[in-house]
Write an enzyme that holds these catalytic residues in place. Structure first.
Site, mmCIF file in Angstrom:
data_model
loop_
_atom_site.group_PDB
_atom_site.id
_atom_site.type_symbol
_atom_site.label_atom_id
_atom_site.label_comp_id
_atom_site.label_asym_id
_atom_site.label_seq_id
_atom_site.Cartn_x
_atom_site.Cartn_y
_atom_site.Cartn_z
ATOM 1 N NE ARG A 278 23.981 -42.209 111.244
ATOM 2 C CZ ARG A 278 24.272 -43.490 111.083
ATOM 3 N NH1 ARG A 278 23.823 -44.158 110.017
ATOM 4 N NH2 ARG A 278 25.005 -44.127 111.982
ATOM 5 C CD GLU B 137 17.067 -43.072 110.847
ATOM 6 O OE1 GLU B 137 17.217 -43.008 109.622
ATOM 7 O OE2 GLU B 137 17.698 -43.867 111.580
ATOM 8 C CG HIS C 136 18.930 -46.972 109.954
ATOM 9 N ND1 HIS C 136 19.257 -45.726 110.417
ATOM 10 C CD2 HIS C 136 20.119 -47.606 109.770
ATOM 11 C CE1 HIS C 136 20.569 -45.611 110.512
ATOM 12 N NE2 HIS C 136 21.118 -46.747 110.120
HETATM 13 P P1 NAD Z 1 33.899 -44.485 106.441
HETATM 14 O O1 NAD Z 1 34.371 -43.587 107.536
HETATM 15 O O2 NAD Z 1 34.678 -45.722 106.139
HETATM 16 O O3 NAD Z 1 33.788 -43.647 105.078
HETATM 17 C C1 NAD Z 1 33.251 -42.362 105.006
HETATM 18 C C2 NAD Z 1 33.911 -41.662 103.822
HETATM 19 O O4 NAD Z 1 33.274 -40.391 103.652
HETATM 20 C C3 NAD Z 1 35.409 -41.398 104.033
HETATM 21 O O5 NAD Z 1 36.135 -41.855 102.912
HETATM 22 C C4 NAD Z 1 35.481 -39.890 104.193
HETATM 23 O O6 NAD Z 1 36.701 -39.330 103.684
HETATM 24 C C5 NAD Z 1 34.302 -39.453 103.354
HETATM 25 N N1 NAD Z 1 33.855 -38.096 103.648
HETATM 26 C C6 NAD Z 1 33.892 -37.420 104.820
HETATM 27 N N2 NAD Z 1 33.408 -36.168 104.651
HETATM 28 C C7 NAD Z 1 33.068 -36.062 103.351
HETATM 29 C C8 NAD Z 1 32.525 -35.014 102.566
HETATM 30 N N3 NAD Z 1 32.271 -33.824 103.111
HETATM 31 N N4 NAD Z 1 32.290 -35.262 101.268
HETATM 32 C C9 NAD Z 1 32.575 -36.463 100.722
HETATM 33 N N5 NAD Z 1 33.093 -37.486 101.402
HETATM 34 C C10 NAD Z 1 33.336 -37.288 102.708
HETATM 35 O O7 NAD Z 1 32.404 -44.832 106.799
HETATM 36 P P2 NAD Z 1 31.536 -46.076 106.273
HETATM 37 O O8 NAD Z 1 31.744 -47.237 107.190
HETATM 38 O O9 NAD Z 1 31.757 -46.258 104.816
HETATM 39 O O10 NAD Z 1 30.059 -45.529 106.549
HETATM 40 C C11 NAD Z 1 29.557 -44.408 105.855
HETATM 41 C C12 NAD Z 1 28.287 -43.933 106.524
HETATM 42 O O11 NAD Z 1 27.271 -44.919 106.338
HETATM 43 C C13 NAD Z 1 28.397 -43.810 108.054
HETATM 44 O O12 NAD Z 1 28.916 -42.563 108.468
HETATM 45 C C14 NAD Z 1 26.990 -44.006 108.509
HETATM 46 O O13 NAD Z 1 26.390 -42.729 108.603
HETATM 47 C C15 NAD Z 1 26.339 -44.798 107.384
HETATM 48 N N6 NAD Z 1 25.925 -46.146 107.794
HETATM 49 C C16 NAD Z 1 24.649 -46.527 107.543
HETATM 50 C C17 NAD Z 1 24.222 -47.800 107.894
HETATM 51 C C18 NAD Z 1 22.824 -48.290 107.584
HETATM 52 O O14 NAD Z 1 22.391 -49.291 108.171
HETATM 53 N N7 NAD Z 1 22.099 -47.658 106.674
HETATM 54 C C19 NAD Z 1 25.117 -48.674 108.535
HETATM 55 C C20 NAD Z 1 26.420 -48.249 108.763
HETATM 56 C C21 NAD Z 1 26.820 -46.975 108.391
#
Ligand code: NAD
Length: 336
Positions: free
Chosen positions: A234, A263, A295
């Site tokens: 994000r 964005e 995105h």
């Molecule tokens: P997920 O919930 O499976 O994984 C997130 C990880 O981050 C978890 O392991 C969690 O423990 C860790 N985390 C939480 N707080 C943290 C911190 N302070 N420091 C370090 N690690 C921390 O989520 P995901 O499915 O892997 O997605 C991750 C992110 O990707 C989403 O939250 C979303 O913002 C983003 N995303 C972007 C797109 C895109 O099109 N660019 C699409 C989907 C998701």
């Protein structure tokens, strides 16, 4: 159920209508984002289906509750754009699509890395102009490079799996290390170590109060000279101003972004020929070593199909007996 689909693009219609052949909901599509200005457009819809740049703050949610909305169905995994505590207090349930092909985002992340490394964005234009020189296009081998992954959930793990195949050494930082990564040979280290040792840093944590502007001046200063920084999580996980300082000093040698803090005013729209008012964003576009996509990490046929099916299943489940297996609760918010 009667569903208002906000921020609906043609591809959202295509995949949602296909999935709705079995689900039979009444879908009404709105191209506009949901915000304080547009909140009246969803009057009378018990279900409001939203995406990443719709704003569901307390004021919007209060209006929605008064207008009869009982369910917010997110077409994404992240829920930073919804005030979950307000929704809970107002009795509005919130559901999301927790996992829809993390490989889509992971593969896009690696595409950004490889494009920046081998300067494909420049090579493409050069060759089209009849310039076949190689000066300025020098890359490096991914093999043996140290990649630091911040956040090893679904997407971070998929990135680790791909990079393992390239022969990278993988460091990671996460509040909850996972065993799949450990078995892959990922080494969990403190953030300081990850910043200091990584040749490439890639962000896959959610946006929450702890990660808001995680990459600030102090973080950039601790990174290796010439580091590659990739953000597909994000936008606000990065302080854009700090990263611009890092680019100008060459501390950051490459920057790949699929997300940007502001964005909402730019992405998913055709602004061709318009004057972009966001000066920070325009400054980013001037660097030859910055690559920005709008995105699109999630944007594969597989992911869109999966998002549409899960979204409609979430709504059907709620309609059937009020259950929400993919609910975003205040507890989930607190656990991060
Ligand atoms: P997920 O919930 O499976 O994984 C997130 C990880 O981050 C978890 O392991 C969690 O423990 C860790 N985390 C939480 N707080 C943290 C911190 N302070 N420091 C370090 N690690 C921390 O989520 P995901 O499915 O892997 O997605 C991750 C992110 O990707 C989403 O939250 C979303 O913002 C983003 N995303 C972007 C797109 C895109 O099109 N660019 C699409 C989907 C998701």
């Amino acid at each position: 159920m009667k569903v208002a689909v906000c921020s609906a693009q043609s591809y959202d219609r295509q995949f949602l209508l296909a999935a709705n052949r079995d689900a039979h909901h009444e879908l009404v599509f709105f191209e506009s984002h949901l915000s304080e200005e547009t909140r009246q457009m969803v009057t009378g819809f018990p279900v409001v289906c939203v995406f990443v740049n719709d704003t569901l703050d307390n004021r919007v949610l209060e209006t929605l509750a008064a207008q009869g909305t009982r369910l917010i169905a997110l077409r994404c995994a992240g829920f930073n754009n919804v005030d979950i505590q307000s929704a809970s207090a107002l009795g509005i349930r919130v559901v999301r699509v927790p996992a829809y092909s993390p490989h889509s985002v992971a593969e896009h992340t690696v595409a950004l890395m490889l494009t920046l490394n081998r300067r494909l964005h420049q090579a493409y234009n050069r060759v089209r102009n009849g310039n076949f020189t190689l000066q300025g296009l020098l890359g490096f081998e991914m093999r043996n490079k140290i990649v630091g992954i911040i956040g090893t959930g679904r997407i971070g793990t998929a990135v680790a799996q791909i990079l393992r195949g390239f022969g990278c050494r993988l460091l990671a930082y996460d509040l909850q290390p996972n065993s799949t990564c450990t078995q892959l040979g990922v080494e969990y280290v403190p953030l300081e170590t990850l910043y200091a040792e990584s040749d490439i840093i890639t962000l896959h944590c959610p946006l929450n109060p702890q990660t808001h502007r995680l990459i600030d001046d102090a973080a950039v200063e601790r990174m290796k000279q010439g580091v590659m920084l990739i953000n597909t999580s994000r936008g606000a996980v990065i302080d854009t101003r700090a990263v611009i300082v890092g680019l100008k000093s060459s501390r950051i040698g490459y920057l790949g972004l699929d997300v940007y803090e502001q964005e909402g005013d730019l992405f998913f729209q055709d602004l061709t020929g318009q004057v972009i008012q966001d000066d920070l964003f325009v400054r980013l576009l001037t660097f030859p070593n910055v690559l920005i996509t709008g995105h699109q990490g999630f944007f594969t046929a597989e992911a869109l199909s999966s998002i549409a099916q899960t979204t409609l299943r979430n709504i059907t489940e709620f309609e059937r007996d009020g259950s929400c297996s993919n609910e975003v609760t205040v507890e989930l918010l607190r656990s991060g």
